[in-house]
Design an enzyme around this catalytic site. Structure first.
Site, PDB file in Angstrom:
ATOM      1  N   MET A  25      45.778  -1.974  -4.597  1.00 11.84           N
ATOM      2  CA  MET A  25      47.302  -0.976  -4.045  1.00 11.84           C
ATOM      3  C   MET A  25      46.646  -0.201  -2.662  1.00 11.84           C
ATOM      4  O   MET A  25      47.473   0.223  -2.532  1.00 11.84           O
ATOM      5  CB  MET A  25      47.982  -0.292  -5.280  1.00 11.84           C
ATOM      6  CG  MET A  25      48.100  -1.398  -6.285  1.00 11.84           C
ATOM      7  SD  MET A  25      49.439  -1.127  -7.689  1.00 11.84           S
ATOM      8  CE  MET A  25      48.899   0.628  -7.434  1.00 11.84           C
ATOM      9  N   GLY A  26      45.499  -0.823  -2.217  1.00 10.61           N
ATOM     10  CA  GLY A  26      45.081   0.293  -0.826  1.00 10.61           C
ATOM     11  C   GLY A  26      44.585   1.679  -1.237  1.00 10.61           C
ATOM     12  O   GLY A  26      44.702   2.238  -1.928  1.00 10.61           O
ATOM     13  N   HIS A  32      37.451   1.792  -4.478  1.00 12.93           N
ATOM     14  CA  HIS A  32      37.024   0.861  -3.784  1.00 12.93           C
ATOM     15  C   HIS A  32      36.111   0.205  -3.392  1.00 12.93           C
ATOM     16  O   HIS A  32      35.738  -0.844  -3.545  1.00 12.93           O
ATOM     17  CB  HIS A  32      38.388   0.909  -3.125  1.00 12.93           C
ATOM     18  CG  HIS A  32      39.691   1.003  -3.598  1.00 12.93           C
ATOM     19  ND1 HIS A  32      40.740   2.306  -3.241  1.00 12.93           N
ATOM     20  CD2 HIS A  32      40.692   0.437  -4.548  1.00 12.93           C
ATOM     21  CE1 HIS A  32      41.564   1.978  -4.352  1.00 12.93           C
ATOM     22  NE2 HIS A  32      41.940   1.372  -4.787  1.00 12.93           N
ATOM     23  N   GLY A 145      38.143  -2.330 -11.920  1.00 10.96           N
ATOM     24  CA  GLY A 145      37.336  -0.570 -12.525  1.00 10.96           C
ATOM     25  C   GLY A 145      37.504  -0.462 -13.744  1.00 10.96           C
ATOM     26  O   GLY A 145      38.700  -0.966 -14.444  1.00 10.96           O
ATOM     27  N   ASP A 148      40.580   2.255 -14.723  1.00  7.61           N
ATOM     28  CA  ASP A 148      42.088   1.629 -15.763  1.00  7.61           C
ATOM     29  C   ASP A 148      41.381   0.920 -16.384  1.00  7.61           C
ATOM     30  O   ASP A 148      41.570  -1.036 -16.966  1.00  7.61           O
ATOM     31  CB  ASP A 148      42.594   0.575 -14.523  1.00  7.61           C
ATOM     32  CG  ASP A 148      42.782   1.557 -13.226  1.00  7.61           C
ATOM     33  OD1 ASP A 148      43.900   2.242 -13.613  1.00  7.61           O
ATOM     34  OD2 ASP A 148      41.552   1.995 -11.985  1.00  7.61           O
ATOM     35  N   GLN A 151      43.792  -1.974 -18.413  1.00 10.83           N
ATOM     36  CA  GLN A 151      43.876  -3.224 -17.237  1.00 10.83           C
ATOM     37  C   GLN A 151      42.765  -4.516 -17.717  1.00 10.83           C
ATOM     38  O   GLN A 151      43.424  -5.522 -17.291  1.00 10.83           O
ATOM     39  CB  GLN A 151      44.241  -2.465 -15.907  1.00 10.83           C
ATOM     40  CG  GLN A 151      44.411  -3.328 -15.190  1.00 10.83           C
ATOM     41  CD  GLN A 151      44.872  -2.858 -13.364  1.00 10.83           C
ATOM     42  OE1 GLN A 151      46.101  -2.297 -13.196  1.00 10.83           O
ATOM     43  NE2 GLN A 151      43.948  -2.851 -12.855  1.00 10.83           N
ATOM     44  N   SER A 183      40.759   8.929  -6.654  1.00  7.50           N
ATOM     45  CA  SER A 183      41.951   7.589  -7.732  1.00  7.50           C
ATOM     46  C   SER A 183      42.888   7.913  -5.512  1.00  7.50           C
ATOM     47  O   SER A 183      42.907   9.058  -5.419  1.00  7.50           O
ATOM     48  CB  SER A 183      42.436   8.109  -8.609  1.00  7.50           C
ATOM     49  OG  SER A 183      44.219   8.084  -8.715  1.00  7.50           O
ATOM     50  N   SER A 184      43.567   7.230  -5.574  1.00  7.20           N
ATOM     51  CA  SER A 184      44.899   6.983  -4.146  1.00  7.20           C
ATOM     52  C   SER A 184      46.058   7.898  -4.862  1.00  7.20           C
ATOM     53  O   SER A 184      46.395   9.058  -4.290  1.00  7.20           O
ATOM     54  CB  SER A 184      45.250   5.416  -4.637  1.00  7.20           C
ATOM     55  OG  SER A 184      44.248   4.568  -4.575  1.00  7.20           O
ATOM     56  N   ARG A 185      45.979   8.412  -6.240  1.00  8.12           N
ATOM     57  CA  ARG A 185      46.984   8.963  -6.264  1.00  8.12           C
ATOM     58  C   ARG A 185      46.400  10.820  -6.372  1.00  8.12           C
ATOM     59  O   ARG A 185      47.291  11.414  -6.280  1.00  8.12           O
ATOM     60  CB  ARG A 185      47.876   9.098  -7.836  1.00  8.12           C
ATOM     61  CG  ARG A 185      48.486   7.480  -8.299  1.00  8.12           C
ATOM     62  CD  ARG A 185      49.599   7.584  -9.329  1.00  8.12           C
ATOM     63  NE  ARG A 185      50.115   6.950  -9.243  1.00  8.12           N
ATOM     64  CZ  ARG A 185      50.373   5.698  -9.731  1.00  8.12           C
ATOM     65  NH1 ARG A 185      49.048   5.022  -9.670  1.00  8.12           N
ATOM     66  NH2 ARG A 185      50.611   4.045  -9.046  1.00  8.12           N
TER      67      ARG A 185
HETATM   68  P1  AMP Z   1      43.809   0.953  -7.458  1.00  9.85           P
HETATM   69  O1  AMP Z   1      44.346  -0.030  -6.268  1.00  9.85           O
HETATM   70  O2  AMP Z   1      44.483   2.027  -8.095  1.00  9.85           O
HETATM   71  O3  AMP Z   1      45.336  -0.259  -7.895  1.00  9.85           O
HETATM   72  O4  AMP Z   1      42.577   0.060  -7.965  1.00  9.85           O
HETATM   73  C1  AMP Z   1      42.265  -1.019  -7.006  1.00  9.85           C
HETATM   74  C2  AMP Z   1      40.910  -1.479  -8.445  1.00  9.85           C
HETATM   75  O5  AMP Z   1      40.489  -0.625  -8.434  1.00  9.85           O
HETATM   76  C3  AMP Z   1      41.277  -1.477 -10.262  1.00  9.85           C
HETATM   77  O6  AMP Z   1      40.748  -2.720 -10.635  1.00  9.85           O
HETATM   78  C4  AMP Z   1      40.901  -0.085 -10.358  1.00  9.85           C
HETATM   79  O7  AMP Z   1      40.948  -0.247 -11.526  1.00  9.85           O
HETATM   80  C5  AMP Z   1      39.400   0.374  -9.706  1.00  9.85           C
HETATM   81  N1  AMP Z   1      39.754   1.552  -9.027  1.00  9.85           N
HETATM   82  C6  AMP Z   1      40.171   2.211  -8.843  1.00  9.85           C
HETATM   83  N2  AMP Z   1      39.836   3.930  -8.944  1.00  9.85           N
HETATM   84  C7  AMP Z   1      38.143   3.102  -9.803  1.00  9.85           C
HETATM   85  C8  AMP Z   1      37.318   4.559 -10.443  1.00  9.85           C
HETATM   86  N3  AMP Z   1      37.436   6.386 -10.149  1.00  9.85           N
HETATM   87  N4  AMP Z   1      36.059   4.058 -10.522  1.00  9.85           N
HETATM   88  C9  AMP Z   1      36.510   2.835 -10.681  1.00  9.85           C
HETATM   89  N5  AMP Z   1      37.269   1.824 -10.669  1.00  9.85           N
HETATM   90  C10 AMP Z   1      38.655   2.842  -9.138  1.00  9.85           C
END
Ligand code: AMP
Length: 278
Positions: A25-26, A32, A145, A148, A151, A183-185
């Site tokens: 989701m950027g 990432h 990742g 999640d 997911q 995390s992006s959050r």
């Molecule tokens: P997102 O952009 O947050 O939707 O994440 C995109 C992908 O990156 C998803 O497969 C997430 O599980 C993975 N991801 C996000 N944060 C992490 C992390 N800290 N460690 C491993 N994978 C991650």
């Protein structure tokens, strides 16, 4: 790096090399980057790595952070270029979803617990968009990742159940130096919340240590985990649960392949993390 901004251009790609997709989701960060590196390794010297960036409205519940989710377009584009990504797929919402859409992809077992219980419709949104990305880009493999974890399990189930011919590659959780999962959050957190958020990793480590020392009672482990988190004044627990890592169903007695998963609010920001028990 080729940038694809419409579904039509992405669909018309002539594919004669292995393609590995990293759906995101950027607001890209070092986790990432690790997914992109693993994708590159998996694609091999002749293969290509695609990153999709799409803040998927379908996976946000009403009233959640869809509007304020960070969208740093230029920084993400530079990030992908620097990371050696071959294709960046960045479609607008109106190109991904018809106003009168009426077809969704729903996984109905693993989606009913943990995140699925707290975020109604979330995994229906995830499965629908991941299936669409798979159909549009037709990758040979896709990288997800373990942060999640649910997911990942649901995407694997969807791929199995719907016969997608796509390998799913899992990447262990990437953390900041103090243990907080990237995390992006995390960027929503203020200074004090960010400090206290390190309690999540501490609590997971505490649970893992108890299991490592032979504690078998899920209730005792979960209660110690909750107590640890509650020491952080700003933390509000959504759930902390010990589950079987295959079925994601709660368990009462620790067994091989157990997973400790949690979701905790700091202010309005909801963070998730998990650990496999030894
Ligand atoms: P997102 O952009 O947050 O939707 O994440 C995109 C992908 O990156 C998803 O497969 C997430 O599980 C993975 N991801 C996000 N944060 C992490 C992390 N800290 N460690 C491993 N994978 C991650």
């Amino acid at each position: 790096m080729e940038i694809l901004t419409t579904v039509a251009t992405a669909r018309s790609l002539v594919k004669n090399k292995p393609l590995v997709l990293v759906p995101t989701m950027g607001a890209l960060h070092k986790a990432h980057l690790q997914l992109i590196r693993i994708a590159r390794a998996h694609a091999g010297p002749d293969g290509e790595v695609a990153v999709s960036i799409f803040v998927n409205p379908l996976q946000f519940e009403p009233g959640s952070d869809y509007q304020r989710y960070p969208r740093p377009e230029k920084a993400d584009e530079d990030f992908c270029r620097d990371a050696g990504v071959d294709l960046l797929f960045r479609p607008p919402v109106g190109d991904m979803y018809f106003d009168d859409r009426s077809t969704f992809v729903e996984e109905t077992s693993l989606s009913s617990v943990l995140e699925g219980k707290s975020r109604l419709g979330h995994f229906r949104g995830v499965c629908t968009v991941v299936a669409k990305l798979f159909n549009i880009l037709a990758p040979d493999a896709a990288v997800f990742g373990e942060k999640d974890f649910q997911q990942l399990a649901i995407v694997r189930r969807m791929v199995r159940d719907l016969n997608f011919n796509i390998d799913i590659i899992a990447v262990p959780t990437i953390r900041e130096d103090d243990g907080l999962a990237c995390s992006s959050r995390n960027q929503y957190l203020n200074v004090e919340e960010r400090k206290q958020a390190t309690v999540l990793r501490k609590a997971l480590m505490k649970g893992a240590a108890m299991a490592g020392d032979g504690e078998k009672s899920a209730a005792r482990i979960v209660s110690a985990v909750r107590e640890t988190i509650e020491q952080a004044a700003l933390a509000r627990i959504d759930y902390a649960d010990l589950v079987d890592a295959e079925s994601l169903q709660s368990i009462e007695v620790v067994r091989p392949n157990s997973l400790l998963a949690l979701a905790v609010f700091f202010g309005k920001t909801r963070l998730i993390d998990n650990i496999r028990l030894p």
